[in-house]
Design a protein around this motif. Structure first.
Motif, PDB file in Angstrom:
ATOM      1  N   SER A 149      -2.812   5.096   8.004  1.00 56.96           N
ATOM      2  CA  SER A 149      -1.869   4.774   6.932  1.00 56.96           C
ATOM      3  C   SER A 149      -2.266   5.365   5.585  1.00 56.96           C
TER       4      SER A 149
ATOM      5  N   HIS B 288       1.406   4.540   1.477  1.00 57.22           N
ATOM      6  CA  HIS B 288       0.913   5.281   2.639  1.00 57.22           C
ATOM      7  C   HIS B 288       0.798   6.728   2.216  1.00 57.22           C
TER       8      HIS B 288
ATOM      9  N   ASN C  62      -7.843   5.753   9.880  1.00 57.05           N
ATOM     10  CA  ASN C  62      -7.078   5.379   8.676  1.00 57.05           C
ATOM     11  C   ASN C  62      -5.726   6.077   8.652  1.00 57.05           C
TER      12      ASN C  62
ATOM     13  N   THR D  71       0.841  -1.200   0.000  1.00 52.86           N
ATOM     14  CA  THR D  71       0.000   0.000   0.000  1.00 52.86           C
ATOM     15  C   THR D  71       0.874   1.248   0.000  1.00 52.86           C
TER      16      THR D  71
END
Length: 167
Positions: free
Chosen positions: A64, A3, A62, A1
């Protein structure tokens, strides 16, 4: 992912949601459309304190990264913008925005497309002279305001925040 915290801003009909949904898939980041938290059933607005609390919890839950689509600066202050790593500002010419909003709104009204919380755009709303009811008038009347607001936000942004202006 990746960030990353991405804020999508600009006048109604400029392309925020379309890009937001694509970026969400591409970057594997959760996507939030502020309109969905603001407009309750029958277009009843969420009270300001409750709306701000909802958005605060989205940001907090959330850490990240996220993609948040919408403006609401008068209700949220810098809650979203100040925490974004990247701000994508849709600053398109008025004629393009108006073409898009008219096309989108008519499509939604004719197809009875359901938006947030069971809401739908109605053809009769486009006859209203009230920008709070007529989204096309809203886009027209808010256009210059959004331009100057985001010009100012961009100018005072911290140096580590990246601004991408879509023209």
């Amino acid at each position: 992912t990746d960030h990353m915290k991405i804020a999508l801003v600009g006048v109604s009909g400029s392309g925020k949601s379309t890009l937001g949904k694509k970026l969400s898939i591409e970057k594997s980041l959760p996507y939030f459309e502020l309109d969905a938290f603001f407009h309750n059933k029958d277009w009843v607005p969420t009270p300001d304190a409750e709306f701000k609390a909802k958005v605060e919890s989205i940001v907090k839950e959330n850490p990240s990264g996220w993609i948040i689509d919408g403006n609401y600066l008068s209700k949220l202050g810098g809650l979203v913008l100040d925490q974004a790593d990247v701000v994508i500002w849709f600053n398109l010419p008025r004629r393009i925005v108006m073409y898009r909003i008219i096309k989108r709104s008519l499509y939604r009204a004719f197809t009875r497309q359901q938006l947030w919380n069971g809401n739908r755009e109605k053809l009769k709303n486009f006859m209203s002279r009230d920008p709070e009811i007529n989204v096309i008038l809203w886009a027209w009347s808010q256009y210059s305001n959004y331009q100057s607001t985001f010009e100012l936000q961009k100018a005072k942004a911290r140096s580590s925040q990246k601004w991408i202006e879509v023209r």
